[in-house]
Scaffold this motif. Sequence first.
Motif, PDB file in Angstrom:
ATOM      1  N   GLU A 110       0.844  -1.189   0.000  1.00 51.82           N
ATOM      2  CA  GLU A 110       0.000   0.000   0.000  1.00 51.82           C
ATOM      3  C   GLU A 110       0.881   1.242   0.000  1.00 51.82           C
ATOM      4  O   GLU A 110       1.906   1.298   0.671  1.00 51.82           O
ATOM      5  CB  GLU A 110      -0.892  -0.011   1.240  1.00 51.82           C
ATOM      6  CG  GLU A 110      -1.924   1.081   1.246  1.00 51.82           C
ATOM      7  CD  GLU A 110      -2.865   0.969   2.414  1.00 51.82           C
ATOM      8  OE1 GLU A 110      -3.329   2.013   2.873  1.00 51.82           O
ATOM      9  OE2 GLU A 110      -3.129  -0.154   2.860  1.00 51.82           O
ATOM     10  N   GLY A 111       0.495   2.220  -0.769  1.00 49.95           N
ATOM     11  CA  GLY A 111       1.253   3.458  -0.846  1.00 49.95           C
ATOM     12  C   GLY A 111       2.240   3.492  -2.002  1.00 49.95           C
ATOM     13  O   GLY A 111       2.901   4.502  -2.211  1.00 49.95           O
ATOM     14  N   THR A 112       2.361   2.401  -2.760  1.00 49.33           N
ATOM     15  CA  THR A 112       3.245   2.380  -3.920  1.00 49.33           C
ATOM     16  C   THR A 112       2.698   3.344  -4.964  1.00 49.33           C
ATOM     17  O   THR A 112       1.514   3.318  -5.280  1.00 49.33           O
ATOM     18  CB  THR A 112       3.341   0.967  -4.518  1.00 49.33           C
ATOM     19  OG1 THR A 112       3.815   0.077  -3.513  1.00 49.33           O
ATOM     20  CG2 THR A 112       4.283   0.932  -5.699  1.00 49.33           C
ATOM     21  N   ASP A 113       3.567   4.198  -5.492  1.00 48.67           N
ATOM     22  CA  ASP A 113       3.150   5.169  -6.511  1.00 48.67           C
ATOM     23  C   ASP A 113       3.210   4.508  -7.877  1.00 48.67           C
ATOM     24  O   ASP A 113       4.281   4.177  -8.365  1.00 48.67           O
ATOM     25  CB  ASP A 113       4.054   6.395  -6.463  1.00 48.67           C
ATOM     26  CG  ASP A 113       3.650   7.447  -7.475  1.00 48.67           C
ATOM     27  OD1 ASP A 113       2.476   7.451  -7.905  1.00 48.67           O
ATOM     28  OD2 ASP A 113       4.513   8.270  -7.842  1.00 48.67           O
ATOM     29  N   PHE A 114       2.064   4.338  -8.511  1.00 49.96           N
ATOM     30  CA  PHE A 114       1.996   3.697  -9.816  1.00 49.96           C
ATOM     31  C   PHE A 114       1.951   4.695 -10.962  1.00 49.96           C
ATOM     32  O   PHE A 114       2.092   4.311 -12.117  1.00 49.96           O
ATOM     33  CB  PHE A 114       0.783   2.760  -9.898  1.00 49.96           C
ATOM     34  CG  PHE A 114       1.002   1.479  -9.157  1.00 49.96           C
ATOM     35  CD1 PHE A 114       1.625   0.415  -9.777  1.00 49.96           C
ATOM     36  CD2 PHE A 114       0.615   1.346  -7.848  1.00 49.96           C
ATOM     37  CE1 PHE A 114       1.847  -0.771  -9.100  1.00 49.96           C
ATOM     38  CE2 PHE A 114       0.832   0.168  -7.165  1.00 49.96           C
ATOM     39  CZ  PHE A 114       1.451  -0.890  -7.791  1.00 49.96           C
ATOM     40  N   GLY A 115       1.741   5.946 -10.672  1.00 50.36           N
ATOM     41  CA  GLY A 115       1.734   6.968 -11.711  1.00 50.36           C
ATOM     42  C   GLY A 115       0.706   6.665 -12.800  1.00 50.36           C
ATOM     43  O   GLY A 115      -0.475   6.485 -12.533  1.00 50.36           O
ATOM     44  N   TRP A 116       1.187   6.569 -14.026  1.00 47.00           N
ATOM     45  CA  TRP A 116       0.333   6.354 -15.199  1.00 47.00           C
ATOM     46  C   TRP A 116       0.156   4.878 -15.525  1.00 47.00           C
ATOM     47  O   TRP A 116      -0.262   4.535 -16.629  1.00 47.00           O
ATOM     48  CB  TRP A 116       0.947   7.068 -16.403  1.00 47.00           C
ATOM     49  CG  TRP A 116       0.872   8.553 -16.300  1.00 47.00           C
ATOM     50  CD1 TRP A 116       1.678   9.367 -15.545  1.00 47.00           C
ATOM     51  CD2 TRP A 116      -0.050   9.403 -16.948  1.00 47.00           C
ATOM     52  NE1 TRP A 116       1.308  10.668 -15.697  1.00 47.00           N
ATOM     53  CE2 TRP A 116       0.249  10.714 -16.564  1.00 47.00           C
ATOM     54  CE3 TRP A 116      -1.096   9.184 -17.828  1.00 47.00           C
ATOM     55  CZ2 TRP A 116      -0.469  11.799 -17.028  1.00 47.00           C
ATOM     56  CZ3 TRP A 116      -1.803  10.269 -18.287  1.00 47.00           C
ATOM     57  CH2 TRP A 116      -1.493  11.551 -17.884  1.00 47.00           C
ATOM     58  N   ARG A 144      13.752   5.586 -15.108  1.00 48.09           N
ATOM     59  CA  ARG A 144      13.757   6.170 -13.764  1.00 48.09           C
ATOM     60  C   ARG A 144      15.070   5.878 -13.041  1.00 48.09           C
ATOM     61  O   ARG A 144      15.671   6.766 -12.443  1.00 48.09           O
ATOM     62  CB  ARG A 144      12.585   5.611 -12.953  1.00 48.09           C
ATOM     63  CG  ARG A 144      12.417   6.270 -11.583  1.00 48.09           C
ATOM     64  CD  ARG A 144      11.328   5.603 -10.766  1.00 48.09           C
ATOM     65  NE  ARG A 144      11.699   4.276 -10.310  1.00 48.09           N
ATOM     66  CZ  ARG A 144      12.537   4.035  -9.294  1.00 48.09           C
ATOM     67  NH1 ARG A 144      13.096   5.029  -8.649  1.00 48.09           N
ATOM     68  NH2 ARG A 144      12.821   2.794  -8.934  1.00 48.09           N
TER      69      ARG A 144
END
Length: 146
Positions: free
Chosen positions: A30-36, A90
């Motif tokens: 939970e909280g992982t940034d998946f962006g697009w 990245r």
Amino acid sequence: MPTGARLVAALGLAFLGLIVSGQVVLLYPEGTDFGWFTTINTALGLLVGWQTLGPRAGRGAAVAITNGITGAVVLLFWALFVQAVNEMVRLAMANRYDSPLEALVAVFEIGVGFFLRIATPGILVTLAIGGVIVSLAAEAAARRWR
């Protein structure tokens, strides 16, 4: 050339990409940034459906089943590749790689890592069954709108 089968296949695989992206998100902390992530996978589903699955519709139900599995595999391949390239860029921006060749090799390592992470029965079955359903719908559209 635009056809009903291409439209049905594109919209169906886009929806499948959306569903599977939601399943993948649940595998990460939970909280992982998946962006697009979801948007890109949905767009890839649209493209794969239009280019791969749609033109092959209209050859019968047995062929549609194999085309559906092929479409799901192609969608999975492109989604893994695009997401791996994104992750490599990245990491490259953080000066992680010493050479371009090392970055290129990392794309495949990252892609395999992503695949091993998401290769759960739930996701693979969703892809296979979803691909077959979309392909059968495209087959029906090809018969209906000639």
